[in-house]
Enzyme design. Structure first.
Site, short mmCIF file in Angstrom:
data_model
loop_
_atom_site.label_atom_id
_atom_site.label_comp_id
_atom_site.label_asym_id
_atom_site.label_seq_id
_atom_site.Cartn_x
_atom_site.Cartn_y
_atom_site.Cartn_z
N GLU A 47 -34.66 -35.48 22.13
CA GLU A 47 -33.83 -35.15 20.95
C GLU A 47 -32.88 -36.31 20.65
OE1 GLU A 47 -30.66 -32.39 21.95
OE2 GLU A 47 -30.70 -31.49 19.95
N ASN A 107 -31.24 -31.96 12.52
CA ASN A 107 -31.62 -32.48 13.84
C ASN A 107 -33.14 -32.37 13.90
OD1 ASN A 107 -32.05 -32.94 16.56
ND2 ASN A 107 -30.23 -31.82 17.22
N LYS A 124 -34.50 -28.60 13.81
CA LYS A 124 -34.00 -27.69 14.87
C LYS A 124 -33.48 -26.39 14.28
CE LYS A 124 -30.81 -27.94 18.86
NZ LYS A 124 -29.89 -28.87 19.57
N GLU A 143 -22.68 -29.92 16.79
CA GLU A 143 -23.97 -29.83 16.07
C GLU A 143 -23.86 -28.91 14.86
OE1 GLU A 143 -27.89 -29.72 17.85
OE2 GLU A 143 -26.92 -29.70 19.81
N CYS A 168 -34.25 -28.80 22.09
CA CYS A 168 -33.14 -28.53 23.00
C CYS A 168 -32.75 -27.06 23.10
CB CYS A 168 -31.93 -29.39 22.65
SG CYS A 168 -30.73 -29.38 24.00
N ASN A 193 -30.70 -32.76 24.92
CA ASN A 193 -29.45 -33.38 25.40
C ASN A 193 -28.61 -32.23 25.93
OD1 ASN A 193 -28.78 -36.39 24.16
ND2 ASN A 193 -30.18 -35.24 22.84
N1 CDV Z 1 -28.37 -30.32 22.34
C1 CDV Z 1 -28.28 -29.03 22.69
O1 CDV Z 1 -28.81 -28.16 22.01
N2 CDV Z 1 -27.58 -28.76 23.82
C2 CDV Z 1 -27.34 -27.42 24.30
C3 CDV Z 1 -26.06 -27.35 25.09
C4 CDV Z 1 -24.87 -27.48 24.22
C5 CDV Z 1 -25.93 -26.02 25.83
C6 CDV Z 1 -28.47 -26.90 25.15
O2 CDV Z 1 -28.91 -25.77 24.93
O3 CDV Z 1 -28.91 -27.60 26.07
#
Ligand code: CDV
Length: 307
Positions: A47, A107, A124, A143, A168, A193
């Site tokens: 990501e 994203n 996303k 975000e 993510c 991330n």
């Molecule tokens: N980039 C993300 O979506 N990170 C989230 C963190 C903030 C919990 C994740 O679900 O990994």
């Protein structure tokens, strides 16, 4: 004849805030060449793979913020990555911040076939974090300020199979895998991330790696699919994020795993025919699912306990 897709999960270590795109693309190229040397058909980057994970900083200067976004893909700096992938005959998945011509921000990730043709882009769906500056946090997770949510999960015929994309935080939601599974997904590609420290409840911190694998392994097994989870991890500008990139089989087992928190590939052969071992037996959706009993999944957003 079996359908075997060799995939390289191309993990990235930290990217400094001031690191120029060109330098990051150089790093992506090293990983691409490693993947090609390992015989991979597809390299999966994480990501927001072109910059530091910028949602950790509050910015109200639009010009400062815009620096982190791509207005075209491939663009001037990323074209050489796409060109070399095509020359090597390696497909790619790349996450980036998208700024559209009419000013929308997403994203996004892009999936490109071995011949350089674009298979799909994905925006996303589940955006974590918050919208406004929160001074109590040691770092921000904005975000929800910097992106609009995407609105659908889709699968695509590519790489000899059926491929789905997610990003993510999507990986924590069973709906992600199920909606992709209901569209026949055999492989789901997920970049992430994930800071180790979760400010709203630090009791999660020691469990971050466990939770990450738990959700992806469950999603893979319950839907008879492979899952490729790829981190942008390590200590980036003082915030430590999870590495632990992995490739998971439809059995739910991790079949490849990175060893470090820096740039690294983990490679596995995905025999897509093995999905049938689950999709056509224990998780034969057509035979065993009971959508008539699942109304609460779609008729409400939050939980409603009995009165
Ligand atoms: N980039 C993300 O979506 N990170 C989230 C963190 C903030 C919990 C994740 O679900 O990994």
């Amino acid at each position: 004849m079996s359908r075997v897709l060799r995939v390289a999960a191309a993990q990235l270590g930290p990217i400094a805030r001031a690191e120029p795109r060109a330098q990051v693309v150089d790093r992506l190229l090293v990983l691409l060449r490693d993947a090609a040397a390992a015989g991979a058909h597809l390299v999966v980057y994480p990501e927001l793979a072109l910059t530091s994970f910028f949602p950790r900083w509050y910015m109200d200067d639009t010009a400062e913020l815009d620096w982190f976004y791509e207005t075209e893909m491939p663009g001037p700096e990323t074209k050489r990555l796409f060109d070399e992938a095509r020359q090597l005959g390696v497909g790619l998945h790349l996450g980036y911040a998208e700024l559209t011509p009419d000013g929308h921000r997403y994203n996004t990730s892009i999936l490109v076939e071995r011949d350089g043709s674009v298979v799909a882009t994905y925006r996303k769906v589940h955006l974590p974090g918050h919208e406004e500056y929160e001074p109590w946090r040691p770092f921000q997770h904005l975000e929800r300020r910097y992106f609009e949510p995407g609105d659908r999960f889709a699968t695509h015929r590519a790489f000899g199979g059926v491929v789905g994309l997610a990003t993510c935080n999507d990986r924590r939601w069973p709906e992600t895998y199920r909606v992709l599974g209901m569209q026949g997904a055999e492989v789901v590609l997920i970049g992430y991330n994930t800071p180790i420290h979760y400010p709203p409840d630090p009791s999660h911190d020691s469990l971050v790696g466990f939770h990450s694998h738990l959700v992806m392994q469950a999603g893979a097994y319950q839907n008879g699919m492979f899952v490729v989870g790829v981190a942008h991890g390590g200590n980036e500008e003082g915030v430590v994020s999870l590495a632990d990139s992995c490739i998971i089989a439809p059995s739910g087992r991790v079949i490849a795993l990175t060893a470090h928190t820096d740039d690294e590939i983990a490679v596995a052969d995905l025999n897509l025919d093995l999905c049938a071992n689950y999709k056509e037996t224990l998780f034969d959706f057509e035979r065993y699912r009971r959508p008539d009993a699942y109304g609460a999944i779609t008729d409400r957003k939050g939980a409603i306990p009995p009165p």
